[in-house]
Design an enzyme around this catalytic site. Sequence first.
Site, PDB file in Angstrom:
ATOM      1  CB  SER A  32      -0.887   0.020   1.245  1.00 48.17           C
ATOM      2  OG  SER A  32      -1.579  -1.187   1.362  1.00 48.17           O
ATOM      3  N   GLY A  37       6.528  -1.589   1.990  1.00 51.90           N
ATOM      4  CA  GLY A  37       6.353  -2.479   0.846  1.00 51.90           C
ATOM      5  C   GLY A  37       6.351  -1.715  -0.475  1.00 51.90           C
ATOM      6  CG  ASP A  83      -7.424 -10.871   3.358  1.00 51.37           C
ATOM      7  OD1 ASP A  83      -6.579 -10.820   4.283  1.00 51.37           O
ATOM      8  OD2 ASP A  83      -8.627 -10.605   3.527  1.00 51.37           O
ATOM      9  CG  LEU A  84      -0.912 -12.178   3.880  1.00 50.13           C
ATOM     10  CD1 LEU A  84       0.001 -11.005   4.154  1.00 50.13           C
ATOM     11  CD2 LEU A  84      -0.122 -13.453   3.671  1.00 50.13           C
ATOM     12  CG  ASN A 110       6.370  -4.861   3.835  1.00 53.67           C
ATOM     13  OD1 ASN A 110       7.020  -4.227   4.661  1.00 53.67           O
ATOM     14  ND2 ASN A 110       5.238  -4.379   3.304  1.00 53.67           N
ATOM     15  CB  SER A 160       8.725  -5.688  14.676  1.00 51.06           C
ATOM     16  OG  SER A 160       8.760  -4.583  15.555  1.00 51.06           O
ATOM     17  CE1 TYR A 181      -5.107  -9.579  20.555  1.00 51.11           C
ATOM     18  CE2 TYR A 181      -6.196  -7.471  20.877  1.00 51.11           C
ATOM     19  CZ  TYR A 181      -5.352  -8.287  20.146  1.00 51.11           C
ATOM     20  OH  TYR A 181      -4.747  -7.794  19.007  1.00 51.11           O
TER      21      TYR A 181
HETATM   22  N1  LIG Z   1       6.847   1.093  10.561  1.00 49.56           N
HETATM   23  C1  LIG Z   1       7.561   0.615  11.553  1.00 49.56           C
HETATM   24  O1  LIG Z   1       8.012   1.365  12.442  1.00 49.56           O
HETATM   25  C2  LIG Z   1       7.877  -0.847  11.624  1.00 49.56           C
HETATM   26  C3  LIG Z   1       8.794  -1.286  12.590  1.00 49.56           C
HETATM   27  C4  LIG Z   1       9.087  -2.649  12.665  1.00 49.56           C
HETATM   28  C5  LIG Z   1       8.479  -3.531  11.789  1.00 49.56           C
HETATM   29  N2  LIG Z   1       7.596  -3.064  10.856  1.00 49.56           N
HETATM   30  C6  LIG Z   1       6.983  -4.050   9.965  1.00 49.56           C
HETATM   31  O2  LIG Z   1       7.120  -3.619   8.619  1.00 49.56           O
HETATM   32  C7  LIG Z   1       6.047  -4.152   7.842  1.00 49.56           C
HETATM   33  C8  LIG Z   1       5.478  -3.055   6.969  1.00 49.56           C
HETATM   34  O3  LIG Z   1       4.898  -2.089   7.813  1.00 49.56           O
HETATM   35  P1  LIG Z   1       4.686  -0.561   7.425  1.00 49.56           P
HETATM   36  O4  LIG Z   1       5.241   0.232   8.548  1.00 49.56           O
HETATM   37  O5  LIG Z   1       5.096  -0.301   6.031  1.00 49.56           O
HETATM   38  O6  LIG Z   1       3.094  -0.465   7.585  1.00 49.56           O
HETATM   39  P2  LIG Z   1       1.918  -0.241   6.530  1.00 49.56           P
HETATM   40  O7  LIG Z   1       2.196   0.943   5.690  1.00 49.56           O
HETATM   41  O8  LIG Z   1       0.664  -0.273   7.329  1.00 49.56           O
HETATM   42  O9  LIG Z   1       2.036  -1.527   5.623  1.00 49.56           O
HETATM   43  C9  LIG Z   1       1.494  -2.759   5.996  1.00 49.56           C
HETATM   44  C10 LIG Z   1       1.000  -3.434   4.758  1.00 49.56           C
HETATM   45  O10 LIG Z   1       0.469  -4.704   5.130  1.00 49.56           O
HETATM   46  C11 LIG Z   1      -0.788  -4.852   4.483  1.00 49.56           C
HETATM   47  N3  LIG Z   1      -1.660  -5.803   5.162  1.00 49.56           N
HETATM   48  C12 LIG Z   1      -2.159  -5.742   6.410  1.00 49.56           C
HETATM   49  N4  LIG Z   1      -2.970  -6.798   6.628  1.00 49.56           N
HETATM   50  C13 LIG Z   1      -2.966  -7.535   5.494  1.00 49.56           C
HETATM   51  C14 LIG Z   1      -3.610  -8.725   5.091  1.00 49.56           C
HETATM   52  N5  LIG Z   1      -4.467  -9.381   5.887  1.00 49.56           N
HETATM   53  N6  LIG Z   1      -3.376  -9.199   3.856  1.00 49.56           N
HETATM   54  C15 LIG Z   1      -2.537  -8.544   3.016  1.00 49.56           C
HETATM   55  N7  LIG Z   1      -1.918  -7.400   3.324  1.00 49.56           N
HETATM   56  C16 LIG Z   1      -2.133  -6.902   4.554  1.00 49.56           C
HETATM   57  C17 LIG Z   1      -1.368  -3.452   4.488  1.00 49.56           C
HETATM   58  O11 LIG Z   1      -2.455  -3.372   3.604  1.00 49.56           O
HETATM   59  P3  LIG Z   1      -3.684  -2.341   3.834  1.00 49.56           P
HETATM   60  O12 LIG Z   1      -3.189  -1.016   3.380  1.00 49.56           O
HETATM   61  O13 LIG Z   1      -4.746  -2.906   2.982  1.00 49.56           O
HETATM   62  O14 LIG Z   1      -3.985  -2.346   5.295  1.00 49.56           O
HETATM   63  C18 LIG Z   1      -0.143  -2.667   4.064  1.00 49.56           C
HETATM   64  O15 LIG Z   1       0.030  -2.745   2.677  1.00 49.56           O
HETATM   65  C19 LIG Z   1       5.051  -4.763   8.821  1.00 49.56           C
HETATM   66  O16 LIG Z   1       5.177  -6.161   8.824  1.00 49.56           O
HETATM   67  C20 LIG Z   1       5.487  -4.184  10.157  1.00 49.56           C
HETATM   68  O17 LIG Z   1       5.167  -5.003  11.247  1.00 49.56           O
HETATM   69  C21 LIG Z   1       7.290  -1.764  10.748  1.00 49.56           C
END
Ligand SMILES: NC(=O)c1ccc[n+]([C@@H]2O[C@H](COP(=O)([O-])OP(=O)(O)OC[C@H]3O[C@@H](n4cnc5c(N)ncnc54)[C@H](OP(=O)(O)O)[C@@H]3O)[C@@H](O)[C@H]2O)c1
Length: 314
Positions: A32, A37, A83-84, A110, A160, A181
């Site tokens: 997105s 990603g 869709d994961l 990712n 992470s 939870y």
């Molecule tokens: N940003 C940080 O500080 C940070 C730090 C450590 C690790 N990470 C890791 O980095 C990765 C990317 O995160 P980001 O920060 O770039 O966040 P992000 O912009 O929210 O990206 C997450 C992506 O995952 C997709 N997604 C969520 N649920 C999904 C599902 N059920 N099926 C398919 N796609 C799904 C989202 O799609 P939608 O747009 O449709 O929701 C979005 O494209 C994540 O795994 C996160 O845990 C991030």
Amino acid sequence: MSAFDINSTGESVGKVFADKIKGKTVIVTGVSPGGFGADTARVLALYGAKVVLAGRSLSKIKATADAIKKEVLAADLKELVLDLSSQKAVRKAAEEVLKYSGPIDVVITNAGVMGTPYEKTVDGLELQFASNHVGHFLFVSLIMPKLLESSAPRVVLSSSVGHFWGPVRFDDYGFEDGKSYDKWLAYGQSKTAVILHGVELAERYKGKLVVFSVHPGGAITNLFSSMTKEDYEKFSDFYNLDGTPKGDWARSIGQGTATYFVAAFDPSITDHSGGYLSDCKLATEQAAPHATDKETAKKLWELSEKLVGQKFDV
Ligand SMILES: NC(=O)c1ccc[n+]([C@@H]2O[C@H](COP(=O)([O-])OP(=O)(O)OC[C@H]3O[C@@H](n4cnc5c(N)ncnc54)[C@H](OP(=O)(O)O)[C@@H]3O)[C@@H](O)[C@H]2O)c1
């Protein structure tokens, strides 16, 4: 040992490995706009990879594809709806990948959610565990024949530093059906599972594929959309109440993706398959022991097979 550091970006690391990226087919999940990603996919396209943009929303995939094509006119992109959080949807997407011609050289898992309110997926699993680990476990397992067609396949799993917040709760991964939870324990569990997945993949596919888990670095993205004022209070060492980062830990999105590129293309770390990377360096020793223990990794593999109702023998 990796020559890159916190000042590196996906683009600067990618430039060094441009000859390794060119012509490779790479799947990136969760593309997105505004996240790691999308930027990873952009840099891959810039250096001549064939990029499979995988996400749950076709309109967001298309928005990212359009943005990439504006910068990289010759970008070779494919769309994949994935869709994961639904095993049926993961199986459908994997079937599509298995029909592609040619190998998959790299998959970067990712996609992820963080700190979401309690939710159960269609498969009856807690949402963060299901999306961040179980869905990717199933997807990578199902497309394995395509990865093994590559001469040097790599799997990059997005974990992470949040994995420190919790181990895999083998006796209660569903938090008593939500009754107990805790969204941060649940995020920790899911990201611990990601590292353990890497440990066991490395063990099972020794000599056949190389795998790393990665802490991509903290950057403000859509991942933070579930954060509440109470969450920012809880993490007040790191954030102001308005969600802006405190101190100097925050990275740009480009800095965040640098470690993905090291994990995917740096030949100097090949012998450390199964390891965990942070800030572009191998950091397995710095990961929580609950995330790197080999017996726990095997146990999680068996639990994951049970949860998806399929065994994946090598
Ligand atoms: N940003 C940080 O500080 C940070 C730090 C450590 C690790 N990470 C890791 O980095 C990765 C990317 O995160 P980001 O920060 O770039 O966040 P992000 O912009 O929210 O990206 C997450 C992506 O995952 C997709 N997604 C969520 N649920 C999904 C599902 N059920 N099926 C398919 N796609 C799904 C989202 O799609 P939608 O747009 O449709 O929701 C979005 O494209 C994540 O795994 C996160 O845990 C991030």
